[in-house]
Design a protein around this motif. Structure first.
Motif, PDB file in Angstrom:
ATOM      1  N   GLU A 186       0.854  -1.183   0.000  1.00  0.00           N
ATOM      2  CA  GLU A 186       0.000   0.000   0.000  1.00  0.00           C
ATOM      3  C   GLU A 186       0.892   1.237   0.000  1.00  0.00           C
ATOM      4  O   GLU A 186       1.746   1.396   0.877  1.00  0.00           O
ATOM      5  N   ALA A 187       0.692   2.123  -0.985  1.00  0.00           N
ATOM      6  CA  ALA A 187       1.492   3.344  -1.091  1.00  0.00           C
ATOM      7  C   ALA A 187       0.677   4.541  -0.617  1.00  0.00           C
ATOM      8  O   ALA A 187      -0.471   4.725  -1.035  1.00  0.00           O
ATOM      9  N   LEU A 188       1.268   5.341   0.244  1.00  0.00           N
ATOM     10  CA  LEU A 188       0.656   6.595   0.678  1.00  0.00           C
ATOM     11  C   LEU A 188       1.174   7.704  -0.243  1.00  0.00           C
ATOM     12  O   LEU A 188       2.343   8.088  -0.171  1.00  0.00           O
ATOM     13  N   LEU A 189       0.309   8.202  -1.096  1.00  0.00           N
ATOM     14  CA  LEU A 189       0.720   9.159  -2.123  1.00  0.00           C
ATOM     15  C   LEU A 189       0.145  10.539  -1.855  1.00  0.00           C
ATOM     16  O   LEU A 189      -0.791  10.709  -1.077  1.00  0.00           O
ATOM     17  N   GLY A 190       0.722  11.539  -2.543  1.00  0.00           N
ATOM     18  CA  GLY A 190       0.160  12.880  -2.532  1.00  0.00           C
ATOM     19  C   GLY A 190      -0.882  13.012  -3.631  1.00  0.00           C
ATOM     20  O   GLY A 190      -1.245  12.034  -4.299  1.00  0.00           O
ATOM     21  N   THR A 191      -1.354  14.230  -3.847  1.00  0.00           N
ATOM     22  CA  THR A 191      -2.386  14.458  -4.860  1.00  0.00           C
ATOM     23  C   THR A 191      -1.859  15.208  -6.073  1.00  0.00           C
ATOM     24  O   THR A 191      -2.528  15.247  -7.103  1.00  0.00           O
ATOM     25  N   SER A 192      -0.692  15.842  -5.963  1.00  0.00           N
ATOM     26  CA  SER A 192      -0.121  16.529  -7.126  1.00  0.00           C
ATOM     27  C   SER A 192       0.475  15.502  -8.082  1.00  0.00           C
ATOM     28  O   SER A 192       0.734  14.350  -7.712  1.00  0.00           O
ATOM     29  N   ARG A 193       0.695  15.917  -9.319  1.00  0.00           N
ATOM     30  CA  ARG A 193       1.195  14.984 -10.333  1.00  0.00           C
ATOM     31  C   ARG A 193       2.522  14.363  -9.902  1.00  0.00           C
ATOM     32  O   ARG A 193       2.722  13.156 -10.018  1.00  0.00           O
ATOM     33  N   GLY A 194       3.435  15.174  -9.380  1.00  0.00           N
ATOM     34  CA  GLY A 194       4.736  14.653  -8.992  1.00  0.00           C
ATOM     35  C   GLY A 194       4.684  13.736  -7.791  1.00  0.00           C
ATOM     36  O   GLY A 194       5.553  12.878  -7.627  1.00  0.00           O
ATOM     37  N   ALA A 195       3.665  13.899  -6.938  1.00  0.00           N
ATOM     38  CA  ALA A 195       3.569  13.095  -5.716  1.00  0.00           C
ATOM     39  C   ALA A 195       2.788  11.808  -5.913  1.00  0.00           C
ATOM     40  O   ALA A 195       2.668  11.006  -4.988  1.00  0.00           O
ATOM     41  N   MET A 196       2.253  11.572  -7.118  1.00  0.00           N
ATOM     42  CA  MET A 196       1.463  10.368  -7.365  1.00  0.00           C
ATOM     43  C   MET A 196       2.269   9.266  -8.040  1.00  0.00           C
ATOM     44  O   MET A 196       1.743   8.203  -8.358  1.00  0.00           O
ATOM     45  N   GLU A 197       3.544   9.539  -8.277  1.00  0.00           N
ATOM     46  CA  GLU A 197       4.419   8.509  -8.831  1.00  0.00           C
ATOM     47  C   GLU A 197       5.816   8.676  -8.244  1.00  0.00           C
ATOM     48  O   GLU A 197       6.198   9.771  -7.832  1.00  0.00           O
ATOM     49  N   TRP A 198       6.555   7.602  -8.180  1.00  0.00           N
ATOM     50  CA  TRP A 198       7.899   7.627  -7.606  1.00  0.00           C
ATOM     51  C   TRP A 198       8.920   7.268  -8.688  1.00  0.00           C
ATOM     52  O   TRP A 198       8.662   6.419  -9.545  1.00  0.00           O
ATOM     53  N   THR A 199      10.069   7.893  -8.630  1.00  0.00           N
ATOM     54  CA  THR A 199      11.180   7.540  -9.507  1.00  0.00           C
ATOM     55  C   THR A 199      12.320   7.007  -8.643  1.00  0.00           C
ATOM     56  O   THR A 199      12.405   7.320  -7.443  1.00  0.00           O
ATOM     57  N   PHE A 200      13.177   6.238  -9.251  1.00  0.00           N
ATOM     58  CA  PHE A 200      14.200   5.515  -8.508  1.00  0.00           C
ATOM     59  C   PHE A 200      15.584   5.783  -9.077  1.00  0.00           C
ATOM     60  O   PHE A 200      15.751   5.983 -10.278  1.00  0.00           O
ATOM     61  N   GLY A 201      16.575   5.778  -8.181  1.00  0.00           N
ATOM     62  CA  GLY A 201      17.958   5.880  -8.607  1.00  0.00           C
ATOM     63  C   GLY A 201      18.558   4.492  -8.772  1.00  0.00           C
ATOM     64  O   GLY A 201      17.854   3.484  -8.796  1.00  0.00           O
ATOM     65  N   GLY A 202      19.877   4.448  -8.888  1.00  0.00           N
ATOM     66  CA  GLY A 202      20.554   3.161  -9.020  1.00  0.00           C
ATOM     67  C   GLY A 202      20.248   2.496 -10.349  1.00  0.00           C
ATOM     68  O   GLY A 202      19.909   3.137 -11.334  1.00  0.00           O
ATOM     69  N   ARG A 203      20.313   1.168 -10.362  1.00  0.00           N
ATOM     70  CA  ARG A 203      20.127   0.425 -11.603  1.00  0.00           C
ATOM     71  C   ARG A 203      18.682   0.411 -12.078  1.00  0.00           C
ATOM     72  O   ARG A 203      18.403   0.022 -13.212  1.00  0.00           O
TER      73      ARG A 203
END
Length: 298
Positions: A186-203
């Motif tokens: 379960e992901a607790l997200l925001g409501t703005s466009r940038g807060a509704m998806e996550w990006t990842f570093g590394g490989r």
């Protein structure tokens, strides 16, 4: 009334958003301030201030004149006083992100006032990046890269985006080891466009997992409370969760997949004719903020 005084009255009207408050600040009568504004508009030949139901607001011509008039007044003050003894006085308008402003900028601003009796501060807390020129801001605390190259920035530290969850949530649902594992959480997200998806570093940069977030909240403090209660995994900036991590209320997750850190900067409109109050606050704030351990995350 000379024209420099006329400019000073106009600048105060714009900054206060009220003829009455401007008159009180300037220790003038309200009719005198009203006459000065009318005389300036008549001489220039255009309307400078619009009256709304809640406050006064500068027109497009008024905003342009405000910037020029403010620069003229500040340059006059600097020119009439020896540079080494330039007075630190006047209204200082500062903006910062809401949570960072509450926790760190407001106490810092109060301490600055303790040492400068001639200064007034308006602190505007807002999670959007306001336009410094349009809204008459002297100093902004910005987190992230600057989009406007005309602004001048002083780096005071950096923060990281971090994923966290409560020990209770992890005990019930397990600990994700890679971004793909988040698809079953379960992901607790925001409501703005940038807060509704996550990006990842590394490989796994550029390959975010599908997020199942049934509860989306625009308020950071509320999202933090929900994370502490074990409602899901959430992403915050490192300064927002530093106390919870240290106290064991939250656990840091997926550390090797965290994106690169974000700069924390003090931002101003430029160095030309900058008032002593701005330089003095910048030096004070840079020293205090740079010393905060939370702006140097591992």
């Amino acid at each position: 009334m000379d024209r420099l005084d006329e400019f000073a009255i106009f600048v105060r009207i714009v900054e206060e958003g009220s003829l009455v408050r401007a008159a009180q600040r300037l220790r003038r009568s309200a009719p005198a301030v009203t006459r000065a504004l009318a005389a300036l508009e008549d001489r220039i030949g255009t309307r400078l201030i619009d009256r709304t139901t809640r406050r006064l607001a500068p027109t497009e011509a008024g905003r342009a004149l405000y910037e020029r008039a403010r620069s003229v007044i500040e340059a006059y003050e600097a020119a009439t006083t020896d540079a080494l003894d330039a007075p630190v006085r006047g209204l200082l308008r500062i903006t910062a992100p809401v949570q960072f402003g509450r926790r760190h900028v407001a106490p810092l601003a109060a301490r600055f006032l303790d040492g400068h009796e001639g200064v007034e501060i308006e602190l505007l807390l807002n999670d959007r990046n306001v336009d410094l020129i349009e809204e008459g801001i002297d100093v902004a605390v910005r987190i992230g890269a600057l989009a406007d190259s005309s602004l001048v920035a002083r780096l005071v530290g950096q923060v990281r985006r971090q994923w966290v969850a409560s020990p209770g949530y992890l005990a019930r649902h397990g600990t994700p080891k890679a971004p793909a594992d988040l698809a079953t959480h379960e992901a607790l997200l925001g409501t703005s466009r940038g807060a509704m998806e996550w990006t990842f570093g590394g490989r796994r940069r550029g390959a975010p997992a599908h997020l199942a977030g049934r509860l989306r909240v625009d308020d950071i403090e509320t999202r933090l409370r929900l994370a502490r209660e074990g409602r899901g995994i959430a992403q915050f900036l490192s300064y927002q969760v530093a106390e919870d991590l240290a106290a064991g209320r939250l656990v840091r997750l997926l550390r090797r997949f965290e994106p690169p850190p974000l700069p924390v900067q003090l931002v101003t409109k430029g160095r030309a004719h900058r008032a002593p109050k701005i330089d003095s606050f910048l030096d004070f704030a840079a020293k205090k903020l740079s010393a905060l351990p939370l702006l140097h995350p591992d």
